[in-house]
Design a protein around this motif. Structure first.
Motif, PDB file in Angstrom:
ATOM      1  N   LEU A  10       0.840  -1.199   0.000  1.00 32.39           N
ATOM      2  CA  LEU A  10       0.000   0.000   0.000  1.00 32.39           C
ATOM      3  C   LEU A  10       0.871   1.243   0.000  1.00 32.39           C
ATOM      4  O   LEU A  10       2.005   1.226   0.476  1.00 32.39           O
ATOM      5  CB  LEU A  10      -0.914  -0.014   1.218  1.00 32.39           C
ATOM      6  CG  LEU A  10      -1.879  -1.187   1.296  1.00 32.39           C
ATOM      7  CD1 LEU A  10      -2.639  -1.147   2.618  1.00 32.39           C
ATOM      8  CD2 LEU A  10      -2.832  -1.194   0.120  1.00 32.39           C
ATOM      9  N   ASP A  12       1.355   5.347   1.112  1.00 33.95           N
ATOM     10  CA  ASP A  12       0.894   6.369   2.047  1.00 33.95           C
ATOM     11  C   ASP A  12       0.626   7.647   1.249  1.00 33.95           C
ATOM     12  O   ASP A  12       0.812   7.691   0.032  1.00 33.95           O
ATOM     13  CB  ASP A  12       1.892   6.582   3.184  1.00 33.95           C
ATOM     14  CG  ASP A  12       3.255   7.069   2.721  1.00 33.95           C
ATOM     15  OD1 ASP A  12       3.381   7.578   1.585  1.00 33.95           O
ATOM     16  OD2 ASP A  12       4.202   6.958   3.505  1.00 33.95           O
ATOM     17  N   TYR A  45      -3.961   6.205  10.061  1.00 24.97           N
ATOM     18  CA  TYR A  45      -3.224   6.457   8.825  1.00 24.97           C
ATOM     19  C   TYR A  45      -4.074   6.155   7.598  1.00 24.97           C
ATOM     20  O   TYR A  45      -4.876   5.230   7.606  1.00 24.97           O
ATOM     21  CB  TYR A  45      -1.962   5.587   8.777  1.00 24.97           C
ATOM     22  CG  TYR A  45      -1.067   5.814   9.965  1.00 24.97           C
ATOM     23  CD1 TYR A  45      -0.253   6.939  10.048  1.00 24.97           C
ATOM     24  CD2 TYR A  45      -1.061   4.920  11.025  1.00 24.97           C
ATOM     25  CE1 TYR A  45       0.555   7.150  11.150  1.00 24.97           C
ATOM     26  CE2 TYR A  45      -0.253   5.133  12.127  1.00 24.97           C
ATOM     27  CZ  TYR A  45       0.548   6.246  12.187  1.00 24.97           C
ATOM     28  OH  TYR A  45       1.332   6.470  13.278  1.00 24.97           O
ATOM     29  N   ARG A  47      -4.182   4.812   3.788  1.00 25.40           N
ATOM     30  CA  ARG A  47      -3.424   3.949   2.894  1.00 25.40           C
ATOM     31  C   ARG A  47      -4.171   3.836   1.581  1.00 25.40           C
ATOM     32  O   ARG A  47      -5.407   3.839   1.534  1.00 25.40           O
ATOM     33  CB  ARG A  47      -3.212   2.558   3.499  1.00 25.40           C
ATOM     34  CG  ARG A  47      -2.311   2.579   4.712  1.00 25.40           C
ATOM     35  CD  ARG A  47      -0.892   3.030   4.340  1.00 25.40           C
ATOM     36  NE  ARG A  47      -0.008   3.065   5.492  1.00 25.40           N
ATOM     37  CZ  ARG A  47       0.421   4.188   6.051  1.00 25.40           C
ATOM     38  NH1 ARG A  47       0.015   5.359   5.595  1.00 25.40           N
ATOM     39  NH2 ARG A  47       1.244   4.148   7.073  1.00 25.40           N
TER      40      ARG A  47
END
Length: 70
Positions: A10, A12, A45, A47
């Motif tokens: 993935l 970021d 986060y 992703r």
């Protein structure tokens, strides 16, 4: 390239911004307006699936018409 059994890594927000050549702030603004590439939250986060980002980008052209301003 990942194997059939290994998932695609993935991205970021920094990697997506670099791929699209836009500031991260633009990417976050698009997300709040629900117009940017699809993202998923993993904890706190964001992703991104690289193939979904590429699909989103490739489909942008299909939404434009000759009447749209540059």
């Amino acid at each position: 390239m990942p194997s059939a059994t290994e998932p695609e890594p993935l991205w970021d927000a920094a990697e997506v911004a670099a791929y699209l050549k836009v500031p991260k702030a633009t990417l976050y603004r698009w997300r709040t307006k629900k117009v940017g590439p699809p993202a998923r939250r993993v904890g706190r986060y964001l992703r991104y699936n690289p193939s979904e980002v590429a699909d989103w980008f490739n489909n942008l052209q299909s939404h434009l018409t000759d009447d749209d301003p540059p």
